[in-house]
Design a protein around this motif. Structure first.
Motif, PDB file in Angstrom:
ATOM      1  N   GLY A   1      11.606  15.354  -6.786  1.00 22.79           N
ATOM      2  CA  GLY A   1      12.975  15.502  -7.272  1.00 22.79           C
ATOM      3  C   GLY A   1      13.179  14.745  -8.576  1.00 22.79           C
TER       4      GLY A   1
ATOM      5  N   ARG B   1       8.555  21.480   7.441  1.00 19.99           N
ATOM      6  CA  ARG B   1       8.848  22.087   6.139  1.00 19.99           C
ATOM      7  C   ARG B   1       7.580  22.224   5.321  1.00 19.99           C
ATOM      8  NH1 ARG B   1      10.533  21.872   0.623  1.00 19.99           N
ATOM      9  NH2 ARG B   1       9.136  20.121   0.308  1.00 19.99           N
TER      10      ARG B   1
ATOM     11  N   THR C   1      16.235  13.931  -9.629  1.00 19.36           N
ATOM     12  CA  THR C   1      17.253  12.924  -9.282  1.00 19.36           C
ATOM     13  C   THR C   1      16.567  11.706  -8.644  1.00 19.36           C
ATOM     14  OG1 THR C   1      18.642  14.826  -8.758  1.00 19.36           O
ATOM     15  CG2 THR C   1      19.508  12.672  -8.170  1.00 19.36           C
TER      16      THR C   1
HETATM   17  C1  PLP Z   1      13.237  20.573  -1.139  1.00 20.84           C
HETATM   18  C2  PLP Z   1      13.966  19.826  -2.189  1.00 20.84           C
HETATM   19  N1  PLP Z   1      13.852  18.492  -2.232  1.00 20.84           N
HETATM   20  C3  PLP Z   1      14.477  17.755  -3.171  1.00 20.84           C
HETATM   21  C4  PLP Z   1      15.280  18.344  -4.137  1.00 20.84           C
HETATM   22  C5  PLP Z   1      15.946  17.509  -5.180  1.00 20.84           C
HETATM   23  O1  PLP Z   1      15.376  17.726  -6.438  1.00 20.84           O
HETATM   24  P1  PLP Z   1      16.204  17.516  -7.777  1.00 20.84           P
HETATM   25  O2  PLP Z   1      16.658  16.113  -7.779  1.00 20.84           O
HETATM   26  O3  PLP Z   1      15.238  17.781  -8.869  1.00 20.84           O
HETATM   27  O4  PLP Z   1      17.337  18.469  -7.732  1.00 20.84           O
HETATM   28  C6  PLP Z   1      15.431  19.738  -4.126  1.00 20.84           C
HETATM   29  C7  PLP Z   1      16.280  20.405  -5.132  1.00 20.84           C
HETATM   30  O5  PLP Z   1      15.780  20.819  -6.154  1.00 20.84           O
HETATM   31  C8  PLP Z   1      14.755  20.501  -3.143  1.00 20.84           C
HETATM   32  O6  PLP Z   1      14.877  21.825  -3.111  1.00 20.84           O
END
Ligand code: PLP
Length: 355
Positions: free
Chosen positions: A258, A186, A260
């Motif tokens: 992220g 990725r 979260t």
């Molecule tokens: C590749 C990827 N990793 C992790 C996340 C989780 O991020 P978040 O907690 O900000 O939604 C996302 C989603 O936004 C993502 O696209």
């Protein structure tokens, strides 16, 4: 009717589509609310901030985004508090991350205060579109793309920034079966994995397709230099619980930071639960499983909050994770975030913004 509120021009729909929507049966990402925010970047500034009826854009065939892929996005949610107030969670973090993505992709940054104002005003206007049940939300999709009508690789000089919203139901995802991805990657430090760039997601589809064909739901992305190094799960950050320690890979430039993930780390620290951001290898997970110390694996992200992992295939080894009913950390974190959004859990960190 066109009115001017703050610096955002507002044009309301003549007739809301709200009464056509079945809120007890909301498919993810297919139903869109009445209005959207749009702003256009030209001559070095963002102009004509407006909230207008949700609808199509027309596009020039040479629009640069279609050829060279300057496109970035965010994903966030609005919820409604028990007292009826619409709530946003950490909108400024999403504004900052959008701009971090913009810098990486040589795009124009959108001022963070205007981002928060735009999101707030849009959600306030379409507040009746926020599903009230805990776990449901109005999903917000801010995104930006290059609009120069030009063929040739260079940064565009014009961009469009848009935010639309979509009501989504509670996300009761069943635990997922993962496979360790050893053929495709990725991201790598120095690449674009830390940006929420559209092309990253296109680039991941082939791996997920091949994993699905073998009966898996998602892939566990691995490092490039250190092939043992765990990065993320699908489009979520990944967490492991091993012998009481919660572990998530350290962000090294290849992992999306992220929001979260960051909140989970803060919640765990606040509860005195050991949590580490560090290198974690697949060998460590296999060893923990064989020693009976692997307690949980889950993904963390805005959409599902927590996505439990039931099994992980690594070469000829099948790692099985204890059933969700026996898990403590992932379910607790999901309850915490879902509860915060509706005001059932106290917001001790000041993460919520009332609209
Ligand atoms: C590749 C990827 N990793 C992790 C996340 C989780 O991020 P978040 O907690 O900000 O939604 C996302 C989603 O936004 C993502 O696209």
């Amino acid at each position: 009717m066109t009115t001017a509120t703050s610096n955002i021009r507002v044009e309301r729909v003549q007739q809301s589509r709200l009464q056509d929507v079945d809120f007890s049966n909301l498919p993810f990402g297919k139903i869109f609310s009445d209005h959207m925010f749009v702003s256009d970047y030209r001559d070095g500034e963002w102009t004509d901030d407006r909230i207008i009826p949700f609808g199509h854009f027309t596009m020039h065939p040479a629009s640069m985004v279609l050829h060279y892929g300057q496109a970035i996005f965010e994903g966030m949610k609005a919820s409604v508090h028990e007292d009826g107030t619409p709530m946003l969670m950490r909108p400024e973090e999403h504004a900052k991350r959008l701009n971090a993505s913009a810098r990486r992709m040589m795009m124009a940054e959108f001022p963070e205060d205007r981002f928060v104002e735009a999101v707030s005003q849009l959600v306030a206007m379409d507040k009746d579109w926020i599903p009230p049940q805990e776990g449901s939300a109005l999903y917000l999709r801010p995104y930006m793309y290059a609009t120069d009508e030009f063929i040739g690789v260079r940064p565009s000089e014009t961009y469009r920034f848009c935010i639309f919203t979509a009501p989504v139901g509670p996300y009761y995802a069943k635990p997922v079966r993962l496979v360790v991805e050893e053929k495709y990657v990725r991201a790598t430090p120095g690449g674009t994995g830390e940006a929420k760039a559209a092309g990253n997601y296109a680039g991941s589809l082939r791996a997920v397709h091949e994993a699905n064909a073998k009966g898996f739901d998602q892939v566990l992305w691995m490092g490039v230099e250190n092939k043992q190094q765990i990065q993320e799960v699908g489009t979520m950050n990944v967490f492991f619980v091993i012998d009481g320690e919660v572990i998530t890979p350290v962000t090294d430039g290849a992992i999306l930071k992220g929001i979260t993930r960051k909140m989970f780390i803060d919640i765990l620290k606040g509860k005195g639960i050991p949590v580490s951001e560090r290198l974690i290898t697949i060998d460590e997970v296999v060893d923990a499983f064989e020693a009976g110390k692997l307690q949980e694996i889950f993904g963390a992200g805005t959409a599902a909050v927590v996505s439990h992992v039931s099994e992980l295939q690594y070469r000829d080894k099948l790692i099985t994770v204890p059933p969700v009913e026996e898990r403590k950390i992932g379910p607790m974190l999901k309850r915490h975030i879902d509860g915060l959004r509706v005001g059932k859990v106290e917001d001790t960190h000041g993460w919520l913004v009332r609209v």
